[in-house]
Enzyme design. Sequence first.
Site, mmCIF file in Angstrom:
data_model
loop_
_atom_site.group_PDB
_atom_site.id
_atom_site.type_symbol
_atom_site.label_atom_id
_atom_site.label_comp_id
_atom_site.label_asym_id
_atom_site.label_seq_id
_atom_site.Cartn_x
_atom_site.Cartn_y
_atom_site.Cartn_z
ATOM 1 N N ASP A 65 0.671 -1.056 0.009
ATOM 2 C CA ASP A 65 -0.033 -0.123 0.075
ATOM 3 C C ASP A 65 0.849 1.189 -0.021
ATOM 4 O O ASP A 65 1.551 1.520 0.760
ATOM 5 C CB ASP A 65 -1.005 0.012 1.411
ATOM 6 C CG ASP A 65 -1.646 1.060 1.488
ATOM 7 O OD1 ASP A 65 -1.607 1.985 0.707
ATOM 8 O OD2 ASP A 65 -2.765 1.017 2.009
ATOM 9 N N TYR A 158 -7.864 16.737 -6.601
ATOM 10 C CA TYR A 158 -7.286 15.624 -7.511
ATOM 11 C C TYR A 158 -6.446 16.410 -8.606
ATOM 12 O O TYR A 158 -5.340 15.906 -8.695
ATOM 13 C CB TYR A 158 -8.364 14.474 -8.380
ATOM 14 C CG TYR A 158 -7.722 13.751 -9.413
ATOM 15 C CD1 TYR A 158 -7.117 12.620 -8.914
ATOM 16 C CD2 TYR A 158 -8.065 14.056 -10.636
ATOM 17 C CE1 TYR A 158 -6.341 11.722 -9.950
ATOM 18 C CE2 TYR A 158 -7.524 12.955 -11.678
ATOM 19 C CZ TYR A 158 -6.649 12.071 -11.324
ATOM 20 O OH TYR A 158 -6.206 11.282 -12.230
HETATM 21 N N1 LIG Z 1 -8.450 6.169 -16.166
HETATM 22 C C1 LIG Z 1 -8.309 7.429 -16.184
HETATM 23 O O1 LIG Z 1 -9.005 8.137 -17.053
HETATM 24 C C2 LIG Z 1 -7.050 8.259 -15.954
HETATM 25 C C3 LIG Z 1 -6.870 9.273 -16.670
HETATM 26 C C4 LIG Z 1 -5.470 10.211 -16.325
HETATM 27 C C5 LIG Z 1 -4.875 9.616 -15.310
HETATM 28 N N2 LIG Z 1 -5.013 8.398 -14.729
HETATM 29 C C6 LIG Z 1 -3.930 7.929 -13.769
HETATM 30 O O2 LIG Z 1 -3.660 6.542 -14.348
HETATM 31 C C7 LIG Z 1 -3.194 6.100 -12.967
HETATM 32 C C8 LIG Z 1 -3.603 4.663 -12.977
HETATM 33 O O3 LIG Z 1 -5.071 4.788 -12.993
HETATM 34 P P1 LIG Z 1 -6.114 3.580 -13.673
HETATM 35 O O4 LIG Z 1 -7.037 4.172 -14.607
HETATM 36 O O5 LIG Z 1 -5.273 2.385 -14.182
HETATM 37 O O6 LIG Z 1 -7.052 3.290 -12.558
HETATM 38 P P2 LIG Z 1 -7.452 1.842 -11.906
HETATM 39 O O7 LIG Z 1 -7.771 1.222 -12.821
HETATM 40 O O8 LIG Z 1 -8.489 2.286 -10.718
HETATM 41 O O9 LIG Z 1 -6.279 1.301 -11.065
HETATM 42 C C9 LIG Z 1 -5.444 2.009 -10.066
HETATM 43 C C10 LIG Z 1 -4.401 1.266 -9.533
HETATM 44 O O10 LIG Z 1 -3.777 1.783 -8.435
HETATM 45 C C11 LIG Z 1 -3.456 0.938 -7.277
HETATM 46 N N3 LIG Z 1 -3.569 1.734 -5.944
HETATM 47 C C12 LIG Z 1 -4.517 2.580 -5.602
HETATM 48 N N4 LIG Z 1 -4.332 2.878 -4.477
HETATM 49 C C13 LIG Z 1 -3.299 2.317 -4.170
HETATM 50 C C14 LIG Z 1 -2.172 2.042 -2.722
HETATM 51 N N5 LIG Z 1 -2.597 2.935 -1.799
HETATM 52 N N6 LIG Z 1 -1.307 1.568 -2.841
HETATM 53 C C15 LIG Z 1 -1.157 0.746 -3.887
HETATM 54 N N7 LIG Z 1 -1.749 0.841 -5.091
HETATM 55 C C16 LIG Z 1 -2.871 1.363 -4.990
HETATM 56 C C17 LIG Z 1 -4.887 0.000 -7.507
HETATM 57 O O11 LIG Z 1 -4.484 -1.238 -6.968
HETATM 58 P P3 LIG Z 1 -5.279 -1.698 -5.513
HETATM 59 O O12 LIG Z 1 -6.713 -1.116 -5.404
HETATM 60 O O13 LIG Z 1 -5.282 -3.173 -5.827
HETATM 61 O O14 LIG Z 1 -4.232 -1.256 -4.589
HETATM 62 C C18 LIG Z 1 -4.965 -0.327 -8.940
HETATM 63 O O15 LIG Z 1 -4.062 -1.151 -9.456
HETATM 64 C C19 LIG Z 1 -3.437 6.818 -11.768
HETATM 65 O O16 LIG Z 1 -2.296 7.536 -11.139
HETATM 66 C C20 LIG Z 1 -4.601 7.622 -12.361
HETATM 67 O O17 LIG Z 1 -4.532 9.082 -11.664
HETATM 68 C C21 LIG Z 1 -6.075 7.607 -14.942
#
Ligand SMILES: NC(=O)c1ccc[n+]([C@@H]2O[C@H](COP(=O)([O-])OP(=O)(O)OC[C@H]3O[C@@H](n4cnc5c(N)ncnc54)[C@H](OP(=O)(O)O)[C@@H]3O)[C@@H](O)[C@H]2O)c1
Length: 252
Positions: A65, A158
């Site tokens: 985490d 955010y």
């Molecule tokens: N999806 C979008 O539209 C978008 C757009 C711009 C930027 N982003 C960025 O892209 C990145 C990845 O997002 P995603 O879209 O792949 O979202 P996601 O599908 O919700 O995945 C988020 C990942 O982060 C992990 N996570 C969250 N809190 C954590 C913690 N405290 N410790 C360790 N792992 C943690 C989650 O794993 P666990 O829950 O298993 O810990 C999961 O593997 C993020 O930084 C997000 O801000 C996303």
Amino acid sequence: NMDKWSGKVAVVTGASVGIGEAIVEKLVGHGMKVVGCARNEEKLKQIALKVNGKGPGEMFPFKCDVTNETCILEMFQYVKKTFGSMHVMVNNAGLAFEAPVTSGKTQEWKTMLDTNVLGLSICTREAVQLMRESAVDNGHIINIGSVAGHKVCYMSMYTGTKFAVRALTEGLRLELREAKSHIRSTSVSPGYVATEFAYRLYSGEPERADRLYNQMECLKAGDVADTVVYALSAPPHVDINDIIIRPVEQLV
Ligand SMILES: NC(=O)c1ccc[n+]([C@@H]2O[C@H](COP(=O)([O-])OP(=O)(O)OC[C@H]3O[C@@H](n4cnc5c(N)ncnc54)[C@H](OP(=O)(O)O)[C@@H]3O)[C@@H](O)[C@H]2O)c1
């Protein structure tokens, strides 16, 4: 050219789903040893089962985490003990809450700051220190930011965390240059990516996430992972610092 990374060690945070999972798959496909961390260890193990045994690359699940510094330090101890060194750090773990700056919950602000900003910073510090003490001068730190790190959107806190990611990526670059290191620093800033992100943001209201992701053809997690691979593929004298990647149909 990704050949130079074959057999080298990467750490990817937030590797259990979404963009992180896609990055793990690509890096393992390019022959890297990838320590993938997240809180959901079961999911990590399933990914390892899926990607391992097909080639030289391998995924090593590690439950961590990133809001817990002790967990992060244990992970880097594990990396040091197992591999002696590391070469690529991908700070991808991140999340959003609907927590306006006029009415949001302090705890939700803290969780976003702890995950998106401090977790990323602690991992960066530990990764750079491990690279430097093991004489890795061609390492690469990649931070997954957001379009929300370039322009203010309605999610103030955010957005604030993602502006911080952009500042930290550039600040890291300056610190590395000052230290005469050739470690590179990149931020990749995606627009809408269809992952669990919006389902977690609007937890309990999946129809809102559906609406968000159905309004256009969103990026896929693999598209963002391809961008990470692009930055890693650059020749050693090329430092790709900041990439914005949006769905073609996205306006803001
Ligand atoms: N999806 C979008 O539209 C978008 C757009 C711009 C930027 N982003 C960025 O892209 C990145 C990845 O997002 P995603 O879209 O792949 O979202 P996601 O599908 O919700 O995945 C988020 C990942 O982060 C992990 N996570 C969250 N809190 C954590 C913690 N405290 N410790 C360790 N792992 C943690 C989650 O794993 P666990 O829950 O298993 O810990 C999961 O593997 C993020 O930084 C997000 O801000 C996303």
